[in-house]
Design a protein around this motif. Sequence first.
Motif, PDB file in Angstrom:
ATOM      1  N   ALA A  53       0.833  -1.206   0.000  1.00  0.00           N
ATOM      2  CA  ALA A  53       0.000   0.000   0.000  1.00  0.00           C
ATOM      3  C   ALA A  53       0.862   1.249   0.000  1.00  0.00           C
ATOM      4  N   PHE A  54       1.938   1.227   0.782  1.00  0.00           N
ATOM      5  CA  PHE A  54       2.820   2.396   0.866  1.00  0.00           C
ATOM      6  C   PHE A  54       3.508   2.661  -0.472  1.00  0.00           C
ATOM      7  N   ASP A  55       4.061   1.625  -1.083  1.00  0.00           N
ATOM      8  CA  ASP A  55       4.786   1.801  -2.350  1.00  0.00           C
ATOM      9  C   ASP A  55       3.855   2.249  -3.467  1.00  0.00           C
ATOM     10  N   MET A  56       2.710   1.616  -3.579  1.00  0.00           N
ATOM     11  CA  MET A  56       1.755   1.976  -4.625  1.00  0.00           C
ATOM     12  C   MET A  56       1.266   3.414  -4.446  1.00  0.00           C
ATOM     13  N   ASN A  57       0.879   3.756  -3.222  1.00  0.00           N
ATOM     14  CA  ASN A  57       0.388   5.109  -2.971  1.00  0.00           C
ATOM     15  C   ASN A  57       1.482   6.152  -3.150  1.00  0.00           C
ATOM     16  N   GLY A  58       2.702   5.825  -2.712  1.00  0.00           N
ATOM     17  CA  GLY A  58       3.815   6.759  -2.859  1.00  0.00           C
ATOM     18  C   GLY A  58       4.130   7.050  -4.316  1.00  0.00           C
ATOM     19  N   LEU A  59       4.094   6.020  -5.140  1.00  0.00           N
ATOM     20  CA  LEU A  59       4.369   6.215  -6.565  1.00  0.00           C
ATOM     21  C   LEU A  59       3.252   7.011  -7.232  1.00  0.00           C
ATOM     22  N   ASN A  60       2.013   6.726  -6.876  1.00  0.00           N
ATOM     23  CA  ASN A  60       0.894   7.486  -7.446  1.00  0.00           C
ATOM     24  C   ASN A  60       0.949   8.953  -7.029  1.00  0.00           C
ATOM     25  N   LYS A  61       1.272   9.197  -5.768  1.00  0.00           N
ATOM     26  CA  LYS A  61       1.351  10.575  -5.279  1.00  0.00           C
ATOM     27  C   LYS A  61       2.493  11.331  -5.969  1.00  0.00           C
ATOM     28  N   THR A  62       3.608  10.645  -6.173  1.00  0.00           N
ATOM     29  CA  THR A  62       4.743  11.272  -6.863  1.00  0.00           C
ATOM     30  C   THR A  62       4.368  11.599  -8.299  1.00  0.00           C
ATOM     31  N   GLN A  63       3.709  10.652  -8.944  1.00  0.00           N
ATOM     32  CA  GLN A  63       3.252  10.843 -10.324  1.00  0.00           C
ATOM     33  C   GLN A  63       2.325  12.060 -10.435  1.00  0.00           C
ATOM     34  N   ARG A  64       1.387  12.150  -9.523  1.00  0.00           N
ATOM     35  CA  ARG A  64       0.407  13.238  -9.568  1.00  0.00           C
ATOM     36  C   ARG A  64       1.049  14.577  -9.228  1.00  0.00           C
ATOM     37  N   TYR A  65       1.987  14.552  -8.303  1.00  0.00           N
ATOM     38  CA  TYR A  65       2.658  15.792  -7.910  1.00  0.00           C
ATOM     39  C   TYR A  65       3.483  16.347  -9.073  1.00  0.00           C
ATOM     40  N   ILE A  66       4.247  15.485  -9.707  1.00  0.00           N
ATOM     41  CA  ILE A  66       5.137  15.931 -10.782  1.00  0.00           C
ATOM     42  C   ILE A  66       4.357  16.366 -12.018  1.00  0.00           C
ATOM     43  N   THR A  67       3.273  15.642 -12.322  1.00  0.00           N
ATOM     44  CA  THR A  67       2.508  15.944 -13.548  1.00  0.00           C
ATOM     45  C   THR A  67       1.315  16.856 -13.284  1.00  0.00           C
ATOM     46  N   LYS A  68       1.206  17.335 -12.025  1.00  0.00           N
ATOM     47  CA  LYS A  68       0.049  18.160 -11.646  1.00  0.00           C
ATOM     48  C   LYS A  68      -1.265  17.422 -11.952  1.00  0.00           C
ATOM     49  N   SER A  69      -1.238  16.116 -11.682  1.00  0.00           N
ATOM     50  CA  SER A  69      -2.384  15.201 -11.841  1.00  0.00           C
ATOM     51  C   SER A  69      -2.799  14.949 -13.285  1.00  0.00           C
ATOM     52  N   ALA A  70      -1.956  15.353 -14.230  1.00  0.00           N
ATOM     53  CA  ALA A  70      -2.263  15.025 -15.631  1.00  0.00           C
ATOM     54  C   ALA A  70      -2.211  13.504 -15.821  1.00  0.00           C
ATOM     55  N   TYR A  71      -1.292  12.842 -15.095  1.00  0.00           N
ATOM     56  CA  TYR A  71      -1.183  11.374 -15.097  1.00  0.00           C
ATOM     57  C   TYR A  71      -1.253  10.932 -13.643  1.00  0.00           C
ATOM     58  N   ARG A  72      -2.159  10.023 -13.331  1.00  0.00           N
ATOM     59  CA  ARG A  72      -2.464   9.724 -11.930  1.00  0.00           C
ATOM     60  C   ARG A  72      -1.985   8.359 -11.448  1.00  0.00           C
ATOM     61  N   TRP A  73      -1.755   7.414 -12.370  1.00  0.00           N
ATOM     62  CA  TRP A  73      -1.445   6.045 -11.958  1.00  0.00           C
ATOM     63  C   TRP A  73      -0.067   5.631 -12.472  1.00  0.00           C
ATOM     64  N   PHE A  74       0.747   5.083 -11.590  1.00  0.00           N
ATOM     65  CA  PHE A  74       2.121   4.715 -11.964  1.00  0.00           C
ATOM     66  C   PHE A  74       2.200   3.321 -12.578  1.00  0.00           C
ATOM     67  N   PHE A  75       1.486   2.364 -12.019  1.00  0.00           N
ATOM     68  CA  PHE A  75       1.560   0.993 -12.510  1.00  0.00           C
ATOM     69  C   PHE A  75       0.735   0.820 -13.792  1.00  0.00           C
ATOM     70  N   PRO A  76       1.067  -0.188 -14.595  1.00  0.00           N
ATOM     71  CA  PRO A  76       0.270  -0.459 -15.800  1.00  0.00           C
ATOM     72  C   PRO A  76      -1.189  -0.741 -15.452  1.00  0.00           C
ATOM     73  N   TYR A  77      -2.075  -0.356 -16.327  1.00  0.00           N
ATOM     74  CA  TYR A  77      -3.504  -0.563 -16.123  1.00  0.00           C
ATOM     75  C   TYR A  77      -3.801  -2.059 -15.997  1.00  0.00           C
ATOM     76  N   GLY A  78      -4.572  -2.421 -15.000  1.00  0.00           N
ATOM     77  CA  GLY A  78      -5.003  -3.804 -14.834  1.00  0.00           C
ATOM     78  C   GLY A  78      -4.033  -4.684 -14.069  1.00  0.00           C
ATOM     79  N   ILE A  79      -2.856  -4.173 -13.707  1.00  0.00           N
ATOM     80  CA  ILE A  79      -1.876  -4.977 -12.979  1.00  0.00           C
ATOM     81  C   ILE A  79      -2.411  -5.274 -11.578  1.00  0.00           C
TER      82      ILE A  79
END
Length: 230
Positions: A107-133
């Motif tokens: 949970a920590f790793d997944m949420n941390g990567l998503n939060k980093t993704q959203r922070y850097i892209t200003k939420s233009a891209y929200r999910w770090f892992f491939p869709y459906g994984i």
Amino acid sequence: MRTKEVKITLDIETANTTEDALAYDIGFNAHLNDGTVLERHSYIVKDIFCDMADLMQSAYYAHKIPEYHESLERGEREVKSLYEVRKILHEVCKKYNVKVIMAYNAAFDMNGLNKTQRYITKSAYRWFFPYGIKVECIWHMACQTICSQKKYFDYCHENGFVSKSGNIQTSAEVVYGFLTNNPDFEEEHKGLEDVEIETAIFVACRNKHKKMNRNINRACWRIPQRKSAV
């Protein structure tokens, strides 16, 4: 002939608060169920480690920053943007037809990567892992198997791995120390290095040949507490 299943085990190190963790170190490997590693990847995230130097100074493991610079000089890691790391991870998943990504306290790793993704892209891209994984948690697996053994309870009591409130500790550091009979083992708290021990813990869990719930369970640490009290 049946194709062998390939999984990815991943670990991150972060700056900022736990609730708003930003990943500066991402390590992962692609491996078979028996732990055979096919590829290893270790990246320092430029967007955080380099571009947010002030924030890095307040990171919990800020004292390890010089070690990262040394490992870069030795060619053990690469500096990549988060976009590049994400692209590489997706390519590895596609290459091996990976269906599952695992982590210890996933949970920590997944949420941390998503939060980093959203922070850097200003939420233009929200999910770090491939869709459906599918995301599976090695911590939850360990709590149901390794940490629920009497031998593990005894090990924790003998070596002081019990909290002030009387709870058996279930961190990757303690579990790996138990598996290697090394109570002095200390986790590196670096992405790829921690991935190596987490992969070994996964294999040990799997080798118990016990039915396990592999989903994220933030309260999985309670499982061995109930059993140790019996």
